[in-house]
Each structure stands twice: as C-alpha cells, then as structure tokens.
Design a protein around this motif. Structure first.
Motif, PDB file in Angstrom:
ATOM      1  N   ARG A  19       0.847  -1.185   0.000  1.00 35.87           N
ATOM      2  CA  ARG A  19       0.000   0.000   0.000  1.00 35.87           C
ATOM      3  C   ARG A  19       0.883   1.235   0.000  1.00 35.87           C
ATOM      4  N   ILE A  51      -7.490   9.670  -9.575  1.00 36.28           N
ATOM      5  CA  ILE A  51      -8.741   9.852  -8.845  1.00 36.28           C
ATOM      6  C   ILE A  51      -9.049  11.340  -8.787  1.00 36.28           C
ATOM      7  N   GLY A  55     -13.835  11.664  -6.435  1.00 35.04           N
ATOM      8  CA  GLY A  55     -13.706  10.220  -6.224  1.00 35.04           C
ATOM      9  C   GLY A  55     -13.807   9.367  -7.472  1.00 35.04           C
ATOM     10  N   THR A  57     -12.501   7.382 -10.521  1.00 31.21           N
ATOM     11  CA  THR A  57     -11.207   6.732 -10.696  1.00 31.21           C
ATOM     12  C   THR A  57     -10.986   6.274 -12.128  1.00 31.21           C
ATOM     13  N   THR A  68      -6.177  -0.495  -6.295  1.00 28.83           N
ATOM     14  CA  THR A  68      -7.266   0.400  -5.924  1.00 28.83           C
ATOM     15  C   THR A  68      -6.683   1.724  -5.460  1.00 28.83           C
ATOM     16  N   SER A  70      -7.418   5.429  -3.777  1.00 33.42           N
ATOM     17  CA  SER A  70      -8.386   6.094  -2.905  1.00 33.42           C
ATOM     18  C   SER A  70      -7.734   7.366  -2.354  1.00 33.42           C
ATOM     19  N   ARG A  71      -8.541   8.189  -1.727  1.00 32.37           N
ATOM     20  CA  ARG A  71      -7.992   9.441  -1.205  1.00 32.37           C
ATOM     21  C   ARG A  71      -8.736   9.849   0.060  1.00 32.37           C
ATOM     22  N   ASP A  72      -8.049  10.650   0.852  1.00 36.60           N
ATOM     23  CA  ASP A  72      -8.631  11.243   2.047  1.00 36.60           C
ATOM     24  C   ASP A  72      -8.481  12.753   1.884  1.00 36.60           C
ATOM     25  N   VAL A  78      -3.441  10.533  -0.825  1.00 33.66           N
ATOM     26  CA  VAL A  78      -3.902   9.556  -1.810  1.00 33.66           C
ATOM     27  C   VAL A  78      -3.188   8.250  -1.534  1.00 33.66           C
ATOM     28  N   TYR A  79      -3.886   7.161  -1.774  1.00 32.45           N
ATOM     29  CA  TYR A  79      -3.350   5.827  -1.508  1.00 32.45           C
ATOM     30  C   TYR A  79      -3.439   4.977  -2.766  1.00 32.45           C
TER      31      TYR A  79
END
Length: 124
Positions: A19, A51, A55, A57, A68, A70-72, A78-79
């Motif tokens: 990750r 992304i 949100g 993608t 995958t 994703s983001r916060d 971002v991950y």
C-alpha cells in the motif's frame, strides 16, 4: 509551495500486496485530481491510476482489478492499494497532484506537482 511525499514502497514477493501513500503539504486551498504513475528502467513513465476530487477513478488496463486508488481529502492524501503484484522490473512509483494553493498574499494559484518517488520491487 507544495510538496508531495510518498511512502510504502519496498520489496514484495509475487502475489503479495503493498500500500502506497502520498501526502500533499503546503499552503493548500484544494487538492484536485491525484494519481499514481510508475517508471521502470528503459520504459516510459506510465499512468497507473488517477482519482478526481469527487472520487472518480481511472486505471491502466494492466492493473484493473488488482490495484485500488483512494484518497482522504481531509488529510490531502492519496493511496494505492496494490494486490496480486506480478514479478516485473523494479519500478519507481510517483505521486502526482493538481493543487490549488495560496500564496503569501492569499492569491490562489494552481500547479501540477510530483513526489520524489518510491521504489517497488516484486521478486522472489
């Protein structure tokens, strides 16, 4: 003004997972689209996943179903969750972000930023 810092790379066995994380810092008004790219020796840098701020993608065909993104937004992070990693040449993964920042006089500007990269090696 804006810095991106990646973490989470390393050596992993085929079939394993990693990750990656990326944090944007600075006087940031808003982080817009974010993404991950990779560069292997002798090859062009290629898009892995992006992304949007909302949100949405987008993935490279080679990673669909395995990675995958994703983001916060609250943390400007971002991950990239990478599963079922396949043996291949070591690649450096780069975080990219389109950022609306504030200057010292609180004037907005927009720039495209890159992290320093984190290496991912998939090998037994």
């Amino acid at each position: 003004q804006v810095q991106l810092v990646e973490s989470g790379g390393g050596l992993v066995q085929p079939g394993g997972s990693l990750r990656l994380s990326c944090t944007a810092s600075g006087i940031i008004f808003r982080v817009n689209a974010m993404g991950w790219y990779r560069h292997a020796p002798g090859k062009e840098r290629e898009l892995v996943a992006t992304i949007s701020s909302g949100g949405s993608t987008n993935y490279a065909d080679s990673v669909k179903g395995r990675f995958t993104i994703s983001r916060d937004n609250a943390k400007n992070m971002v991950y990239l969750q990478m599963n079922s990693l396949q043996p291949e040449s070591p690649s450096v993964y780069y975080c990219n972000a389109d950022v609306t920042y504030l200057t010292e006089r609180y004037v907005r500007g927009t720039g495209d930023y890159w992290g320093q990269g984190t290496q991912v090696t998939v090998s037994s």
